[in-house]
Design an enzyme around this catalytic site. Structure first.
Site, PDB file in Angstrom:
ATOM      1  N   ASP A 184       2.864   4.429   2.071  1.00 48.53           N
ATOM      2  CA  ASP A 184       3.275   5.710   2.637  1.00 48.53           C
ATOM      3  C   ASP A 184       4.719   5.689   3.124  1.00 48.53           C
ATOM      4  O   ASP A 184       5.517   6.564   2.775  1.00 48.53           O
ATOM      5  CB  ASP A 184       2.338   6.085   3.784  1.00 48.53           C
ATOM      6  CG  ASP A 184       0.931   6.399   3.307  1.00 48.53           C
ATOM      7  OD1 ASP A 184       0.745   6.586   2.094  1.00 48.53           O
ATOM      8  OD2 ASP A 184       0.018   6.447   4.148  1.00 48.53           O
ATOM      9  N   GLU A 219      -1.896   0.508   2.360  1.00 51.45           N
ATOM     10  CA  GLU A 219      -1.773   1.956   2.497  1.00 51.45           C
ATOM     11  C   GLU A 219      -0.555   2.332   3.329  1.00 51.45           C
ATOM     12  O   GLU A 219       0.237   3.201   2.950  1.00 51.45           O
ATOM     13  CB  GLU A 219      -3.036   2.537   3.129  1.00 51.45           C
ATOM     14  CG  GLU A 219      -2.985   4.019   3.419  1.00 51.45           C
ATOM     15  CD  GLU A 219      -2.789   4.840   2.158  1.00 51.45           C
ATOM     16  OE1 GLU A 219      -3.707   4.866   1.336  1.00 51.45           O
ATOM     17  OE2 GLU A 219      -1.718   5.456   1.998  1.00 51.45           O
ATOM     18  N   SER A 262      -3.273   8.946  -2.400  1.00 54.22           N
ATOM     19  CA  SER A 262      -2.535   8.479  -1.244  1.00 54.22           C
ATOM     20  C   SER A 262      -1.131   8.033  -1.632  1.00 54.22           C
ATOM     21  O   SER A 262      -0.329   7.690  -0.770  1.00 54.22           O
ATOM     22  CB  SER A 262      -3.272   7.332  -0.554  1.00 54.22           C
ATOM     23  OG  SER A 262      -3.551   6.301  -1.455  1.00 54.22           O
TER      24      SER A 262
END
Length: 463
Positions: A150, A146, A368
């Site tokens: 990002d 994750e 996400s």
């Protein structure tokens, strides 16, 4: 003396829940979806294109920063105010950003930005993890997928705009439900108290790729977090949250946790907060449609729906009322709150992003992914505003609903399946599957009176 009516929440608190196990990424609603078992079967990256067009640079197997920049119109934009503008992202639940992986990503997909992997700041809040190496347990749990998604996406789209990473430790209390049986909720208030204590200027955008079932968040805590998020918007920060990855709710989990076990759709917080911009997910090109993938670990569709905690804000009452009246099935009555805040507000590509993790290239999906991409694009809008001597966008939703939606690509077919239903349909205008659609950077600049545009005098000032 009776104080109960004067207290909304107490923070920090002691939690008496056991240690929180790190779940596999595929099972964490609030994080990226990576098809780890399918990596070997993915085709190789295509050869560099001879022309920079959407058809030449975009495919649904590997979504690169060049595809995103071309699709949404930033590819020819030159950053002008890198010394006055900052973008930021949040890490929670022990997530980290591995600089060596980001270097590989930039080397392959944005070589002119190579070196930026060593330039973004990492700030630890309340013991948040900021390490650059993964131990054996973290590797087994795929920690960092994750975080890498990002920072790689934001740098890949908005370089050389500086990036700050806030890594916040801890967790608030929660209320278990079928989709969230253990406490994987995020310490938003801890982060908010920190960032609001900083002097101006704050980052112009903050991307957060985490959320939870709204009903798993104590209502008093959610209200306090939402009210505090409003303060960020007032200080010129555009705050983006992922809308979730289970449509209107993951199949088999769509029941209330109030002891009645009633059938219900499962809205996601903080996307249900009226003071944030919720980002949904699309895939395919020309046209884009609501993301849909039937994975071995479950159906992936972008989250969307209506809050049970927060009422419909003034800025979207007309859009929500029209949508519910004309497009939502009567058979959903009782499964959602027609008087609730509707989300998402906008959307972006959210399937098969290219990232590097542990030195290898992997496809990663989820809102996400769309959230940092959209945040980076809006950071570039703020760059243009700052260069023109104007304030940053701040809280974005009144602008979008007040007419800014004209600068977005409307998604009009498909839906966000979930809870063993087709979910909410995508239609012309706002909808609870994709919001107002995906951004057109050049049109946004024109509506703001930038880049040769005349601007648009009827942007709403309501909230």
């Amino acid at each position: 003396m009776h104080l109960h009516e004067h207290i909304s929440t107490i923070q920090p608190t002691n939690s008496f829940f056991g240690p929180r196990a790190q779940a596999r990424i595929e099972k964490r609603m609030s994080e990226a979806i990576v098809d780890l078992e399918d990596v070997a079967s993915y085709p190789s990256l295509p050869a560099p294109p001879s022309a920079v067009t959407v058809d030449a640079v975009c495919n649904t197997t590997w979504v690169t920063p060049l595809c995103l920049r071309t699709l949404y119109g930033t590819v020819n934009y030159t950053v002008q105010a890198a010394d006055k503008n900052v973008m930021a992202l949040n890490d929670f639940l022990g997530e980290v950003n591995i600089r060596s992986d980001t270097a590989l990503y930039l080397q392959n997909f944005r070589p002119e930005a190579l070196g930026a992997e060593n330039q973004f700041k990492k700030i630890s809040i309340d013991g948040g993890t900021v390490n650059d190496m993964l131990n054996s347990t973290e590797l087994e749990d795929f920690t960092g997928i994750e975080g890498n998604l990002d920072d790689q996406t934001m740098i890949g789209v908005a370089w050389p705009t500086p990036l700050t990473v806030y890594a916040t430790g801890g967790s608030p209390d929660f209320i278990p439900d079928l989709a969230t049986p253990t406490n994987t909720n995020e310490p938003y208030l801890t982060w908010l108290e920190y960032i609001l204590s900083l002097p101006d200027p704050l980052p112009s955008v903050v991307s957060t790729s985490y959320d939870a079932d709204e009903q798993s968040v104590p209502k008093d805590y959610a209200i306090q977090v939402c009210a505090t998020l409003a303060q960020l918007g007032a200080r010129g920060v555009s705050v983006f949250f992922a809308s979730g990855d289970s449509g209107v709710g993951s199949a088999g989990d769509c029941y209330t946790n109030d002891g009645k076990n009633s059938s219900t759709f499962l809205p996601a917080f903080p996307s249900t907060c009226p003071y944030v911009t919720s980002v949904g997910g699309t895939y395919k090109f020309n046209p884009e449609v609501p993301v849909f993938r039937n994975r071995t670990s479950g159906l992936y569709t972008a989250g969307g729906g209506f809050s049970n905690y927060f009422g419909t804000p003034n800025y979207q009452k007309s859009a929500v009322s029209s949508y519910l009246k004309n497009y939502v099935k009567d058979e959903y009555a009782g499964l959602y709150n027609p008087n609730g805040r509707g989300y998402p507000d906008i959307s972006g590509q959210s399937l098969n992003y290219t990232i590097f993790w542990n030195g290898t290239l992997r496809p990663v999906s989820g809102t996400s992914a769309s959230t940092p991409a959209i945040s980076a694009i809006m950071a570039l809008v703020n760059d243009a505003l700052i260069a023109a001597g104007r304030p940053t966008l701040g809280f974005l939703n009144p602008l979008i609903y007040g007419g800014g939606y004209k600068a977005f690509n409307d998604i009009t077919t498909g839906s966000n399946y979930g809870c063993d239903t087709k979910g909410f349909p995508a239609v012309a205008g706002w909808d609870a599957a994709t919001g107002y659609g995906t951004p057109n950077f050049q049109d946004i600049l024109a509506l703001l009176g930038l880049n040769g545009g005349k601007g648009w005098k009827t942007w709403s000032k309501s909230s």
